[in-house]
Design a protein around this motif. Sequence first.
Motif, PDB file in Angstrom:
ATOM      1  N   GLU A  50       0.803  -1.214   0.000  1.00  0.00           N
ATOM      2  CA  GLU A  50       0.000   0.000   0.000  1.00  0.00           C
ATOM      3  C   GLU A  50       0.842   1.272   0.000  1.00  0.00           C
ATOM      4  O   GLU A  50       0.413   2.301  -0.511  1.00  0.00           O
ATOM      5  CB  GLU A  50      -0.920   0.003   1.224  1.00  0.00           C
ATOM      6  CG  GLU A  50      -1.942  -1.129   1.224  1.00  0.00           C
ATOM      7  CD  GLU A  50      -2.826  -1.089   2.455  1.00  0.00           C
ATOM      8  OE1 GLU A  50      -2.546  -0.284   3.355  1.00  0.00           O
ATOM      9  OE2 GLU A  50      -3.790  -1.869   2.513  1.00  0.00           O
ATOM     10  N   THR A  51       2.041   1.223   0.588  1.00  0.00           N
ATOM     11  CA  THR A  51       2.854   2.418   0.736  1.00  0.00           C
ATOM     12  C   THR A  51       4.138   2.308  -0.083  1.00  0.00           C
ATOM     13  O   THR A  51       4.935   1.388   0.123  1.00  0.00           O
ATOM     14  CB  THR A  51       3.240   2.645   2.207  1.00  0.00           C
ATOM     15  OG1 THR A  51       2.048   2.779   2.988  1.00  0.00           O
ATOM     16  CG2 THR A  51       4.088   3.897   2.360  1.00  0.00           C
ATOM     17  N   THR A  52       4.312   3.244  -1.012  1.00  0.00           N
ATOM     18  CA  THR A  52       5.558   3.302  -1.778  1.00  0.00           C
ATOM     19  C   THR A  52       6.002   4.753  -1.836  1.00  0.00           C
ATOM     20  O   THR A  52       5.745   5.460  -2.816  1.00  0.00           O
ATOM     21  CB  THR A  52       5.386   2.735  -3.199  1.00  0.00           C
ATOM     22  OG1 THR A  52       4.849   1.415  -3.129  1.00  0.00           O
ATOM     23  CG2 THR A  52       6.732   2.680  -3.923  1.00  0.00           C
ATOM     24  N   LEU A  53       6.641   5.199  -0.774  1.00  0.00           N
ATOM     25  CA  LEU A  53       7.175   6.555  -0.755  1.00  0.00           C
ATOM     26  C   LEU A  53       8.341   6.660  -1.730  1.00  0.00           C
ATOM     27  O   LEU A  53       8.495   7.653  -2.445  1.00  0.00           O
ATOM     28  CB  LEU A  53       7.629   6.923   0.659  1.00  0.00           C
ATOM     29  CG  LEU A  53       8.128   8.355   0.870  1.00  0.00           C
ATOM     30  CD1 LEU A  53       7.000   9.347   0.644  1.00  0.00           C
ATOM     31  CD2 LEU A  53       8.707   8.517   2.275  1.00  0.00           C
ATOM     32  N   VAL A  54       9.176   5.610  -1.750  1.00  0.00           N
ATOM     33  CA  VAL A  54      10.297   5.528  -2.683  1.00  0.00           C
ATOM     34  C   VAL A  54      10.350   4.093  -3.217  1.00  0.00           C
ATOM     35  O   VAL A  54      10.354   3.143  -2.429  1.00  0.00           O
ATOM     36  CB  VAL A  54      11.639   5.866  -1.993  1.00  0.00           C
ATOM     37  CG1 VAL A  54      12.751   5.989  -3.026  1.00  0.00           C
ATOM     38  CG2 VAL A  54      11.537   7.145  -1.178  1.00  0.00           C
ATOM     39  N   PRO A  55      10.385   3.898  -4.536  1.00  0.00           N
ATOM     40  CA  PRO A  55      10.398   2.541  -5.084  1.00  0.00           C
ATOM     41  C   PRO A  55      11.737   1.851  -4.870  1.00  0.00           C
ATOM     42  O   PRO A  55      12.750   2.487  -4.574  1.00  0.00           O
ATOM     43  CB  PRO A  55      10.124   2.760  -6.573  1.00  0.00           C
ATOM     44  CG  PRO A  55      10.621   4.144  -6.838  1.00  0.00           C
ATOM     45  CD  PRO A  55      10.340   4.927  -5.588  1.00  0.00           C
ATOM     46  N   MET A  56      11.748   0.533  -5.037  1.00  0.00           N
ATOM     47  CA  MET A  56      12.971  -0.256  -4.943  1.00  0.00           C
ATOM     48  C   MET A  56      13.251  -0.887  -6.296  1.00  0.00           C
ATOM     49  O   MET A  56      12.323  -1.276  -7.021  1.00  0.00           O
ATOM     50  CB  MET A  56      12.844  -1.336  -3.857  1.00  0.00           C
ATOM     51  CG  MET A  56      14.090  -2.207  -3.702  1.00  0.00           C
ATOM     52  SD  MET A  56      13.998  -3.351  -2.274  1.00  0.00           S
ATOM     53  CE  MET A  56      14.444  -2.220  -0.939  1.00  0.00           C
ATOM     54  N   ALA A  57      14.518  -0.971  -6.666  1.00  0.00           N
ATOM     55  CA  ALA A  57      14.937  -1.558  -7.933  1.00  0.00           C
ATOM     56  C   ALA A  57      16.063  -2.538  -7.655  1.00  0.00           C
ATOM     57  O   ALA A  57      16.504  -2.722  -6.511  1.00  0.00           O
ATOM     58  CB  ALA A  57      15.370  -0.473  -8.907  1.00  0.00           C
ATOM     59  N   VAL A  58      16.558  -3.187  -8.722  1.00  0.00           N
ATOM     60  CA  VAL A  58      17.616  -4.175  -8.566  1.00  0.00           C
ATOM     61  C   VAL A  58      18.832  -3.769  -9.378  1.00  0.00           C
ATOM     62  O   VAL A  58      18.717  -3.265 -10.496  1.00  0.00           O
ATOM     63  CB  VAL A  58      17.127  -5.591  -8.982  1.00  0.00           C
ATOM     64  CG1 VAL A  58      16.760  -5.636 -10.454  1.00  0.00           C
ATOM     65  CG2 VAL A  58      18.166  -6.653  -8.653  1.00  0.00           C
ATOM     66  N   ASP A  59      20.010  -3.933  -8.791  1.00  0.00           N
ATOM     67  CA  ASP A  59      21.285  -3.662  -9.441  1.00  0.00           C
ATOM     68  C   ASP A  59      21.991  -4.999  -9.630  1.00  0.00           C
ATOM     69  O   ASP A  59      22.387  -5.647  -8.673  1.00  0.00           O
ATOM     70  CB  ASP A  59      22.132  -2.733  -8.566  1.00  0.00           C
ATOM     71  CG  ASP A  59      23.500  -2.426  -9.169  1.00  0.00           C
ATOM     72  OD1 ASP A  59      23.871  -3.068 -10.158  1.00  0.00           O
ATOM     73  OD2 ASP A  59      24.194  -1.544  -8.634  1.00  0.00           O
ATOM     74  N   GLN A  60      22.135  -5.423 -10.880  1.00  0.00           N
ATOM     75  CA  GLN A  60      22.768  -6.699 -11.163  1.00  0.00           C
ATOM     76  C   GLN A  60      24.029  -6.496 -12.000  1.00  0.00           C
ATOM     77  O   GLN A  60      24.321  -7.243 -12.930  1.00  0.00           O
ATOM     78  CB  GLN A  60      21.807  -7.631 -11.873  1.00  0.00           C
ATOM     79  CG  GLN A  60      21.042  -7.020 -13.032  1.00  0.00           C
ATOM     80  CD  GLN A  60      20.026  -7.989 -13.599  1.00  0.00           C
ATOM     81  OE1 GLN A  60      20.175  -9.200 -13.516  1.00  0.00           O
ATOM     82  NE2 GLN A  60      18.971  -7.457 -14.178  1.00  0.00           N
ATOM     83  N   SER A  61      24.792  -5.462 -11.644  1.00  0.00           N
ATOM     84  CA  SER A  61      25.955  -5.097 -12.441  1.00  0.00           C
ATOM     85  C   SER A  61      27.037  -6.168 -12.464  1.00  0.00           C
ATOM     86  O   SER A  61      27.844  -6.224 -13.396  1.00  0.00           O
ATOM     87  CB  SER A  61      26.549  -3.784 -11.911  1.00  0.00           C
ATOM     88  OG  SER A  61      26.889  -3.897 -10.540  1.00  0.00           O
ATOM     89  N   ASP A  62      27.086  -7.008 -11.447  1.00  0.00           N
ATOM     90  CA  ASP A  62      28.142  -8.027 -11.439  1.00  0.00           C
ATOM     91  C   ASP A  62      27.574  -9.436 -11.565  1.00  0.00           C
ATOM     92  O   ASP A  62      28.264 -10.409 -11.272  1.00  0.00           O
ATOM     93  CB  ASP A  62      28.991  -7.909 -10.169  1.00  0.00           C
ATOM     94  CG  ASP A  62      28.281  -8.470  -8.938  1.00  0.00           C
ATOM     95  OD1 ASP A  62      27.036  -8.411  -8.899  1.00  0.00           O
ATOM     96  OD2 ASP A  62      28.960  -8.975  -8.038  1.00  0.00           O
ATOM     97  N   GLY A  63      26.323  -9.551 -12.012  1.00  0.00           N
ATOM     98  CA  GLY A  63      25.732 -10.879 -12.168  1.00  0.00           C
ATOM     99  C   GLY A  63      24.228 -10.796 -12.150  1.00  0.00           C
ATOM    100  O   GLY A  63      23.648  -9.715 -12.057  1.00  0.00           O
ATOM    101  N   GLY A  64      23.569 -11.928 -12.259  1.00  0.00           N
ATOM    102  CA  GLY A  64      22.114 -11.936 -12.328  1.00  0.00           C
ATOM    103  C   GLY A  64      21.453 -11.697 -10.987  1.00  0.00           C
ATOM    104  O   GLY A  64      21.944 -12.132  -9.940  1.00  0.00           O
TER     105      GLY A  64
END
Length: 227
Positions: A50-64
């Motif tokens: 319900e609450t998304t003040l700031v979204p989250m993402a994924v960093d896979q720069s060194d692998g999956g």
Amino acid sequence: MRKGSYSVTATVYANGQEFTKSTTVTVAANHPSYQEYLLDAMVMYNDFGETTLVPMAVDQSDGGATLEIVNNPDNSLYPNRSAHCALFTKYNAQWANAYTKLPDGYRFDLTLQPVFKVLVYGKAGDKVLLKLENTDRGGNAWQTGTADLIYTIQEDNKWEIAEFNFTGVSAGWDWTGDIFTNDVTTDPNFNKDFYNVVRIMVNPGDNSGTFSVYLDDLAGPHVEGLK
């Protein structure tokens, strides 16, 4: 109204064509009529429902790695009765991570409240790392990132509250020739208007297989001006 660096894009339509130009505008100081408002309290950044003040993402720069919103694997007991949560998984990667980046112009303030919390659910013995970085440094963000704070999961498949207190935590590295400190909460170079990213990792440095952790209710210091 607020000081900070902001991304600005202007689009012009002329003769049936579209012309776009992007740049960064830096506001050096708050407008005289702007009043800072900072709470000595924690706020919820993301509960993956319900609450998304700031979204989250994924960093896979060194692998999956993947980040998914999934059903709560066990919402029967405190501390997590919510319907949904996030599932972060890395595949043969040392430093792949889930991250939350504040919008342009906003930064964490560690002067009044230096604690971050996140609910974790996974395998006993797995390590969950949380650190802060400044993306203004681009590929050199690690040079002024905080020292690693690590929570070790205590029980298999049970929601636990992982707390990360940055009081007395160092940042930067003297051998890089840049700024460094022994305490990010007291040093004015770090404690306000500096960090804008939270990174979360599971078993950092280990690329020997697939590791997963459920995450929920990421919270931390109130961010002045963000709503």
